[in-house]
Design a protein around this motif. Structure first.
Motif, PDB file in Angstrom:
ATOM      1  N   LEU A 181      38.131  13.746  49.303  1.00  0.00           N
ATOM      2  CA  LEU A 181      37.553  14.590  48.256  1.00  0.00           C
ATOM      3  C   LEU A 181      36.029  14.595  48.328  1.00  0.00           C
ATOM      4  O   LEU A 181      35.395  15.627  48.086  1.00  0.00           O
ATOM      5  CB  LEU A 181      38.041  14.130  46.878  1.00  0.00           C
ATOM      6  CG  LEU A 181      39.553  14.271  46.657  1.00  0.00           C
ATOM      7  CD1 LEU A 181      39.960  13.633  45.334  1.00  0.00           C
ATOM      8  CD2 LEU A 181      39.977  15.715  46.712  1.00  0.00           C
ATOM      9  N   LYS A 182      35.427  13.449  48.668  1.00  0.00           N
ATOM     10  CA  LYS A 182      33.959  13.406  48.820  1.00  0.00           C
ATOM     11  C   LYS A 182      33.514  14.284  49.982  1.00  0.00           C
ATOM     12  O   LYS A 182      32.503  14.979  49.906  1.00  0.00           O
ATOM     13  CB  LYS A 182      33.498  11.972  49.052  1.00  0.00           C
ATOM     14  CG  LYS A 182      33.049  11.292  47.807  1.00  0.00           C
ATOM     15  CD  LYS A 182      32.392   9.972  48.099  1.00  0.00           C
ATOM     16  CE  LYS A 182      32.304   9.228  46.798  1.00  0.00           C
ATOM     17  NZ  LYS A 182      32.386   7.823  46.903  1.00  0.00           N
ATOM     18  N   LYS A 183      34.295  14.248  51.069  1.00  0.00           N
ATOM     19  CA  LYS A 183      33.966  15.073  52.236  1.00  0.00           C
ATOM     20  C   LYS A 183      34.076  16.552  51.854  1.00  0.00           C
ATOM     21  O   LYS A 183      33.213  17.357  52.210  1.00  0.00           O
ATOM     22  CB  LYS A 183      34.907  14.756  53.387  1.00  0.00           C
ATOM     23  CG  LYS A 183      34.610  15.541  54.643  1.00  0.00           C
ATOM     24  CD  LYS A 183      35.547  15.176  55.766  1.00  0.00           C
ATOM     25  CE  LYS A 183      35.262  16.039  56.982  1.00  0.00           C
ATOM     26  NZ  LYS A 183      36.240  15.834  58.027  1.00  0.00           N
ATOM     27  N   ALA A 184      35.115  16.907  51.122  1.00  0.00           N
ATOM     28  CA  ALA A 184      35.283  18.291  50.677  1.00  0.00           C
ATOM     29  C   ALA A 184      34.120  18.699  49.776  1.00  0.00           C
ATOM     30  O   ALA A 184      33.620  19.830  49.864  1.00  0.00           O
ATOM     31  CB  ALA A 184      36.614  18.465  49.956  1.00  0.00           C
ATOM     32  N   VAL A 215      31.491  21.816  50.244  1.00  0.00           N
ATOM     33  CA  VAL A 215      31.161  22.809  49.213  1.00  0.00           C
ATOM     34  C   VAL A 215      29.645  22.853  49.016  1.00  0.00           C
ATOM     35  O   VAL A 215      29.065  23.928  48.852  1.00  0.00           O
ATOM     36  CB  VAL A 215      31.891  22.508  47.888  1.00  0.00           C
ATOM     37  CG1 VAL A 215      31.412  23.425  46.771  1.00  0.00           C
ATOM     38  CG2 VAL A 215      33.397  22.654  48.054  1.00  0.00           C
ATOM     39  N   ASP A 216      28.996  21.687  49.062  1.00  0.00           N
ATOM     40  CA  ASP A 216      27.529  21.662  48.968  1.00  0.00           C
ATOM     41  C   ASP A 216      26.896  22.457  50.116  1.00  0.00           C
ATOM     42  O   ASP A 216      25.901  23.155  49.914  1.00  0.00           O
ATOM     43  CB  ASP A 216      27.009  20.222  48.995  1.00  0.00           C
ATOM     44  CG  ASP A 216      27.254  19.486  47.692  1.00  0.00           C
ATOM     45  OD1 ASP A 216      27.418  20.143  46.642  1.00  0.00           O
ATOM     46  OD2 ASP A 216      27.295  18.234  47.727  1.00  0.00           O
ATOM     47  N   ASP A 217      27.463  22.339  51.323  1.00  0.00           N
ATOM     48  CA  ASP A 217      26.948  23.105  52.462  1.00  0.00           C
ATOM     49  C   ASP A 217      27.094  24.607  52.220  1.00  0.00           C
ATOM     50  O   ASP A 217      26.186  25.380  52.524  1.00  0.00           O
ATOM     51  CB  ASP A 217      27.679  22.722  53.753  1.00  0.00           C
ATOM     52  CG  ASP A 217      27.336  21.320  54.234  1.00  0.00           C
ATOM     53  OD1 ASP A 217      26.324  20.751  53.764  1.00  0.00           O
ATOM     54  OD2 ASP A 217      28.091  20.787  55.081  1.00  0.00           O
ATOM     55  N   ALA A 268      28.726  24.633  42.498  1.00  0.00           N
ATOM     56  CA  ALA A 268      28.251  23.337  41.990  1.00  0.00           C
ATOM     57  C   ALA A 268      29.336  22.663  41.160  1.00  0.00           C
ATOM     58  O   ALA A 268      29.553  21.447  41.261  1.00  0.00           O
ATOM     59  CB  ALA A 268      26.979  23.542  41.159  1.00  0.00           C
ATOM     60  N   HIS A 269      30.049  23.439  40.347  1.00  0.00           N
ATOM     61  CA  HIS A 269      31.124  22.918  39.504  1.00  0.00           C
ATOM     62  C   HIS A 269      32.269  22.346  40.359  1.00  0.00           C
ATOM     63  O   HIS A 269      32.784  21.262  40.086  1.00  0.00           O
ATOM     64  CB  HIS A 269      31.631  24.054  38.612  1.00  0.00           C
ATOM     65  CG  HIS A 269      32.695  23.662  37.644  1.00  0.00           C
ATOM     66  ND1 HIS A 269      32.434  22.946  36.499  1.00  0.00           N
ATOM     67  CD2 HIS A 269      34.028  23.906  37.632  1.00  0.00           C
ATOM     68  CE1 HIS A 269      33.557  22.763  35.824  1.00  0.00           C
ATOM     69  NE2 HIS A 269      34.543  23.341  36.493  1.00  0.00           N
ATOM     70  N   ILE A 270      32.631  23.068  41.411  1.00  0.00           N
ATOM     71  CA  ILE A 270      33.705  22.609  42.297  1.00  0.00           C
ATOM     72  C   ILE A 270      33.305  21.319  43.001  1.00  0.00           C
ATOM     73  O   ILE A 270      34.091  20.369  43.076  1.00  0.00           O
ATOM     74  CB  ILE A 270      34.067  23.717  43.310  1.00  0.00           C
ATOM     75  CG1 ILE A 270      34.772  24.863  42.588  1.00  0.00           C
ATOM     76  CG2 ILE A 270      34.940  23.174  44.437  1.00  0.00           C
ATOM     77  CD1 ILE A 270      34.904  26.138  43.421  1.00  0.00           C
TER      78      ILE A 270
END
Length: 181
Positions: free
Chosen positions: A85-88, A92-94, A145-147
């Protein structure tokens, strides 16, 4: 927004985190009538609540048939490898980083077009189209950002739950049949 002149900044408007609209998938899944979407907002990022979930009228309504067990007796429990989940969230940040700057950079060309067409109805149309683009792009970046925040929060909760279950299970001691003798 009021009818204002576009100023040439490179920032998108950010919707309030508590006022993010539901995604189109959620709107469709809950059969929300067109025009009513704005009355529902997304729950906080650390919430697991469905924004439109209504409590059942009865705890076990009659006539509900439970689904059969899965074939082969396999478990249907969700299992997530640590860090997924952290990787995902990082991915999303990218996406956020690759979207935000190009989306915000449309302001300068829009201003140039408005200036070149000053006095024509087209200038007003470009200004309105750009304003709508800013709102929608701001909503997209707000959702991204929310996701990402939701994924990070879920990863932390999932990891803490795993550790807590492991600690609790470690405290269980199997009694020997010979213990009472």
């Amino acid at each position: 927004m009021s009818d204002r002149e576009v100023t040439g900044d490179t920032k998108l408007p950010e919707p309030a985190q508590s006022k993010l609209p539901l995604s189109p998938d959620e709107t469709k899944r809950h059969d929300i009538l067109p025009g009513w979407e704005g009355y529902y907002t997304a729950p906080p990022a650390d919430s697991t609540a469905d924004p439109l979930e209504r409590p059942p009228l009865q705890p076990n309504p009659p006539g509900i048939i439970k689904p059969p067990p899965p074939p082969g007796g396999r478990s249907t429990d969700l299992k997530i490898a640590p860090g997924v989940l952290k990787k995902a969230a990082g991915q999303v940040d990218d996406i956020y980083d690759h979207f935000y700057k190009p989306a915000a950079s449309l302001e300068e060309p829009a201003l140039k077009a408005v200036a070149a067409l000053e006095g024509l109805e087209s200038a007003r149309a470009i200004r309105l189209a750009h304003r709508q683009w800013e709102r929608q792009a701001g909503t997209v970046t707000g959702w991204l950002a929310h996701i990402a925040e939701s994924l990070r929060s879920s990863d932390g909760t999932y990891t803490k739950s795993d550790v807590a279950v492991g600690q609790t299970a470690g405290q269980v001691r199997i009694r020997s049949a010979l213990e009472d003798y």
